[in-house]
Design a protein around this motif. Sequence first.
Motif, mmCIF file in Angstrom:
data_model
loop_
_atom_site.group_PDB
_atom_site.id
_atom_site.type_symbol
_atom_site.label_atom_id
_atom_site.label_comp_id
_atom_site.label_asym_id
_atom_site.label_seq_id
_atom_site.Cartn_x
_atom_site.Cartn_y
_atom_site.Cartn_z
ATOM 1 N N LEU A 102 42.960 8.658 17.806
ATOM 2 C CA LEU A 102 44.263 8.551 18.441
ATOM 3 C C LEU A 102 45.313 9.205 17.544
ATOM 4 N N ILE A 103 46.382 9.704 18.140
ATOM 5 C CA ILE A 103 47.435 10.317 17.338
ATOM 6 C C ILE A 103 48.010 9.265 16.399
ATOM 7 N N GLY A 104 47.979 9.581 15.127
ATOM 8 C CA GLY A 104 48.541 8.671 14.141
ATOM 9 C C GLY A 104 49.602 9.358 13.324
ATOM 10 N N SER A 105 49.854 8.793 12.173
ATOM 11 C CA SER A 105 50.927 9.330 11.331
ATOM 12 C C SER A 105 50.550 10.636 10.649
ATOM 13 N N THR A 106 49.294 11.029 10.757
ATOM 14 C CA THR A 106 48.848 12.250 10.070
ATOM 15 C C THR A 106 48.587 13.390 11.048
ATOM 16 N N TYR A 107 49.226 13.379 12.185
ATOM 17 C CA TYR A 107 48.951 14.384 13.213
ATOM 18 C C TYR A 107 49.308 15.796 12.747
ATOM 19 N N TYR A 108 50.139 15.906 11.735
ATOM 20 C CA TYR A 108 50.576 17.222 11.273
ATOM 21 C C TYR A 108 49.693 17.759 10.152
ATOM 22 N N TRP A 109 48.679 16.996 9.741
ATOM 23 C CA TRP A 109 47.755 17.449 8.700
ATOM 24 C C TRP A 109 46.591 18.179 9.343
ATOM 25 N N ALA A 110 46.316 19.353 8.856
ATOM 26 C CA ALA A 110 45.192 20.102 9.395
ATOM 27 C C ALA A 110 43.875 19.353 9.208
ATOM 28 N N ARG A 111 43.745 18.648 8.115
ATOM 29 C CA ARG A 111 42.471 17.970 7.840
ATOM 30 C C ARG A 111 42.223 16.779 8.759
ATOM 31 N N THR A 112 43.232 16.402 9.531
ATOM 32 C CA THR A 112 43.049 15.330 10.507
ATOM 33 C C THR A 112 42.120 15.759 11.646
ATOM 34 N N TYR A 113 42.063 17.051 11.908
ATOM 35 C CA TYR A 113 41.388 17.569 13.080
ATOM 36 C C TYR A 113 39.924 17.886 12.791
ATOM 37 N N ASP A 114 39.100 17.613 13.786
ATOM 38 C CA ASP A 114 37.661 17.718 13.615
ATOM 39 C C ASP A 114 37.100 19.089 13.979
#
Length: 126
Positions: A102-114
């Motif tokens: 789910l969209i969290g506080s780290t949505y702007y970090w590239a490493r959040t994405y799979d």
Amino acid sequence: QVQLEESGGGLVQAGGSLRLSCAASGRTFSSYAMGWFRQAPGKEREFVAVISRGGGTTYYADSVKGRFTISRDNAKNTVYLQMSSLKAEDAAVYYCAADSSLIGSTYYWARTYDYWGQGTQVTVSS
């Protein structure tokens, strides 16, 4: 797992518009928040926009707010980035990315994405 393919990049004059598309494979597209990032030569990859699984929540980088619009069509497994009033500084390779959480506080970090696409080039002429 999901595979992503961007399209719609190209050359546009400053002040013009362009719409990017990102087509996803697989039947679980609606399980992913989808983001757009961009990377200009010599710069780090930066966040542009993100949209939640159902499309009801969006966030934008300050630099594009009011000019870019992210949207998605889960029936077509596609996410879009409508870009208007383009500036020279918008020129970059644009990437779409999928986040299984789910969209969290780290949505702007590239490493959040799979998962990531290969990117599409956007060139803005002045």
